[in-house]
Design an enzyme around this catalytic site. Structure first.
Site, short mmCIF file in Angstrom:
data_model
loop_
_atom_site.label_atom_id
_atom_site.label_comp_id
_atom_site.label_asym_id
_atom_site.label_seq_id
_atom_site.Cartn_x
_atom_site.Cartn_y
_atom_site.Cartn_z
N GLY A 26 -58.28 -39.32 -51.05
CA GLY A 26 -57.32 -38.69 -51.93
C GLY A 26 -57.59 -39.33 -53.46
O GLY A 26 -56.84 -37.84 -54.27
N CYS A 53 -61.29 -44.73 -45.25
CA CYS A 53 -62.42 -43.89 -44.52
C CYS A 53 -63.99 -44.80 -44.40
O CYS A 53 -64.66 -44.41 -43.64
CB CYS A 53 -62.24 -42.59 -44.73
SG CYS A 53 -62.68 -41.42 -43.84
N CYS A 58 -63.01 -44.91 -40.84
CA CYS A 58 -63.11 -42.95 -39.93
C CYS A 58 -65.16 -44.09 -39.15
O CYS A 58 -64.98 -43.53 -38.86
CB CYS A 58 -63.01 -41.90 -40.54
SG CYS A 58 -61.12 -42.30 -41.59
N LYS A 61 -66.75 -46.55 -37.72
CA LYS A 61 -65.89 -46.42 -36.80
C LYS A 61 -66.41 -45.79 -35.52
O LYS A 61 -67.13 -45.97 -34.76
CB LYS A 61 -64.43 -46.26 -36.70
CG LYS A 61 -63.35 -46.48 -35.03
CD LYS A 61 -63.72 -44.92 -34.78
CE LYS A 61 -62.98 -43.72 -35.47
NZ LYS A 61 -61.88 -43.98 -35.89
N GLY A 185 -51.75 -50.85 -29.12
CA GLY A 185 -52.33 -49.77 -28.62
C GLY A 185 -52.52 -48.31 -29.11
O GLY A 185 -51.96 -47.07 -29.03
N TYR A 187 -54.43 -46.03 -32.54
CA TYR A 187 -56.33 -45.65 -32.55
C TYR A 187 -56.74 -46.68 -32.32
O TYR A 187 -58.20 -46.35 -31.81
CB TYR A 187 -55.98 -44.76 -33.75
CG TYR A 187 -55.54 -43.33 -34.18
CD1 TYR A 187 -55.94 -42.10 -34.22
CD2 TYR A 187 -53.87 -42.91 -34.38
CE1 TYR A 187 -55.68 -40.65 -34.03
CE2 TYR A 187 -53.12 -41.51 -34.84
CZ TYR A 187 -54.11 -40.94 -34.87
OH TYR A 187 -53.34 -39.69 -34.67
N GLU A 191 -59.65 -47.53 -30.40
CA GLU A 191 -61.24 -47.01 -30.11
C GLU A 191 -61.65 -48.14 -30.37
O GLU A 191 -62.67 -48.41 -29.70
CB GLU A 191 -61.19 -46.18 -32.01
CG GLU A 191 -60.18 -44.90 -32.14
CD GLU A 191 -60.72 -44.70 -32.77
OE1 GLU A 191 -60.43 -43.48 -33.55
OE2 GLU A 191 -60.40 -44.94 -34.13
N HIS A 445 -69.79 -19.87 -21.63
CA HIS A 445 -70.34 -20.50 -19.75
C HIS A 445 -71.12 -20.65 -19.77
O HIS A 445 -72.32 -20.54 -20.50
CB HIS A 445 -69.86 -19.37 -18.70
CG HIS A 445 -70.34 -19.72 -17.40
ND1 HIS A 445 -68.90 -20.96 -17.02
CD2 HIS A 445 -71.44 -19.75 -17.00
CE1 HIS A 445 -69.84 -21.63 -15.73
NE2 HIS A 445 -70.64 -20.85 -15.71
N GLU A 450 -65.12 -23.61 -21.94
CA GLU A 450 -63.92 -22.14 -21.55
C GLU A 450 -63.38 -22.63 -20.91
O GLU A 450 -62.16 -21.83 -20.38
CB GLU A 450 -64.99 -21.78 -20.52
CG GLU A 450 -65.67 -22.26 -19.29
CD GLU A 450 -66.69 -21.88 -18.97
OE1 GLU A 450 -66.84 -20.76 -18.40
OE2 GLU A 450 -67.65 -22.59 -18.27
#
Ligand code: NDP
Length: 461
Positions: A26, A53, A58, A61, A185, A187, A191, A445, A450
């Site tokens: 940020g 991050c 992020c 990770k 429990g 994120y 992960e 497909h 799909e």
């Protein structure tokens, strides 16, 4: 919403138009874009640029998550005719390569700031007055100050808590544990349990409640719990650690059940807390909430009109893309027409467990409270890839639809690359897609995605 523009002060009296404290996602975004508009901007950071991050969140990770996925990829390859001895894994190589990439990103962040003309100031910054900041003994004045210092892991105190690590340390472990306990429990716990398990550690995840990922859709959480157990993680609910002892190099954890477990690493991922210490907030009487998060108004202003705050330090939606959007809004508020707004509805997110859980919009439980009548559509299947492998991983996709408007109000997926799939669904939902529009869309497909457009029969009304 009415936009209140900040009070005008003569620029000549200040060293900078904007002084940003914190060089994370940020802060860097706000600094760069303000400088690109010709403003005189400084950014103070005491650690590596890029914040949580880039350095301990992020990005590393996700790289670890890719590394962890290879263990099942090698097994899966056998079903497609590939045979060879399983390659060996080097934690040292992964760490070296990861660190190299993070350093590359740190440099990119620095270059972006420098190229935009932002002055980077190294050191710990704290607020002195409503228009001045102190960094390592130097005082800088600024017309506006933006606090974007983020957060840090929070570990509860209990006997032996000094032996546990947080995700910050997990990114720099000297060696991989043979047996690891991951507590939490949310994120991060989910992960990291997948990461340790995929990299070959004997992994247990302990969560204090009945079912992890509180706040996510119940069907999706339940399905993910089954998939995670199938992947080999010892997932224990209603379980917590009472105390930890160290015996030689081993840690002995006493569970609430009375069970004693010996392991070589315990990681707590029990939430994060805003990094508000030593920021000088008290010098100005800046208001914080009960969790120490800085309180801001709709224009991200604190109760002191020249001081603004965005991102995790405000503890609202603690996601990098949200901090980036808030930064752009700040720049528009301070230097533009002030019309930019962050829409906090329909924010998609993904838990990068193996498999992923991704979500956008309302859970079925929230939709039942908000809308009079809803329908849910669920598909659950073995992905085509696994028809030739011994992998038992399955995929779940779920749509929540408001009967009255036919709008799709929630979408949830557990499966490979669920995060990739949900991003497009989020765009459709923001554009106001109805279930009929989903049905009229032609699928690609053969893909798992799909299924988003071929769910015909509601499972629950
Ligand atoms: P969360 O707040 O998401 O989850 C904390 C977990 O720890 C919850 O399960 C909570 O249980 C449990 N917990 C809290 N206190 C204790 C305690 N004293 N003892 C035992 N368990 C406890 O935190 P995270 O650390 O996982 O993540 C922080 C934030 O970072 C997230 O909210 C998210 O915004 C962001 N993030 C986003 C990611 C992504 O987008 N993929 C990845 C990683 C982080 P309970 O549910 O009972 O309260």
């Amino acid at each position: 919403m009415r936009t209140i523009l900040p009070r005008e002060f003569p620029m000549s009296n200040f060293d900078f138009d904007l002084f940003v404290i914190g060089g994370g996602s940020g802060g860097v975004r706000a600094a760069r874009f303000a400088a690109d508009l010709g403003k005189k901007v400084a950014i103070a950071e005491k650690k590596a640029l890029g914040g949580t991050c880039v350095n301990v969140g992020c990005i590393p990770k996700k790289l670890f998550s890719h590394a962890a996925h290879f263990s099942s990829d090698f097994e899966d390859a056998k079903g497609f005719g590939w045979s060879s001895n399983r390659p060996s894994f080097s934690w040292h190589d992964l760490l070296t390569n990861k660190n190299k990439e993070i350093e590359r990103l740190n440099e990119i962040y620095e270059r972006l700031l420098v190229n935009s003309g932002v002055q980077i100031i190294r050191g710990h910054a704290s607020l002195k007055t409503k228009q001045s900041v102190s960094v390592e003994g130097h005082i800088y004045t600024a017309k506006n100050i933006l606090v974007a210092v983020g957060g840090k892991p929070e570990i509860p105190e209990f006997p032996g808590s000094e032996y546990v690590i947080s995700s910050d340390e997990a990114f720099y472990l000297k060696k991989l544990p043979e047996k690891v306990l991951v507590v939490g429990g949310g994120y991060i716990a989910v992960e990291f349990a997948s990461i340790f398990n995929g990299l070959g550690c004997d992994t247990s995840q302990l969560y204090r409640g009945d079912l992890f990922l509180r706040g996510f859709d119940f069907d999706a959480r339940t399905f993910l719990a089954n998939q995670i157990r199938e992947s080999g993680i010892d997932l224990q609910f209603n379980c917590s650690i009472k105390k930890i002892k160290k015996q030689n190099e081993r840690l002995i954890a006493n569970f609430s059940s009375g069970e004693e477990v010996s392991c070589d690493l315990i990681m707590y991922a029990t939430g994060r807390t805003p990094l508000t210490e030593n920021l000088g907030l008290e010098n100005l009487g800046i208001k914080v909430d009960s969790k120490n998060a800085i309180k801001v108004d709709e224009n991200y202003r604190t109760n002191i009109d020249t001081v603004l705050a965005i991102g995790d330090v405000t503890n609202r939606v603690n996601l990098t893309p949200v901090a980036l959007a808030e930064a752009m809004t700040i720049v528009s508020y301070l230097y533009g027409d002030g019309k930019k707004r962050v829409d906090y509805n329909l924010i998609p997110s993904a838990v990068f467990s193996l498999p992923n859980l991704a979500t956008v919009g309302l859970t079925e439980e929230e939709a039942r409270e908000k809308h009079k009548e809803i329908k849910t559509f669920i598909t659950e299947f073995k992905p085509l890839k696994h028809t030739l492998t011994d992998n038992h991983e399955r995929t779940l996709m779920k749509l929540v639809v408001d009967n009255a408007s036919d709008l799709v109000v929630g979408a949830h997926m557990v499966g490979a690359d669920a995060g990739e799939s949900l991003q497009g669904i989020a765009v459709a939902m923001k554009a106001g897609a109805t279930k009929t529009m989903f049905d009229e869309t032609i699928g690609i497909h053969p893909t798992s995605a799909e299924e988003w457009v071929t769910m015909r029969q509601p499972v629950k009304q």
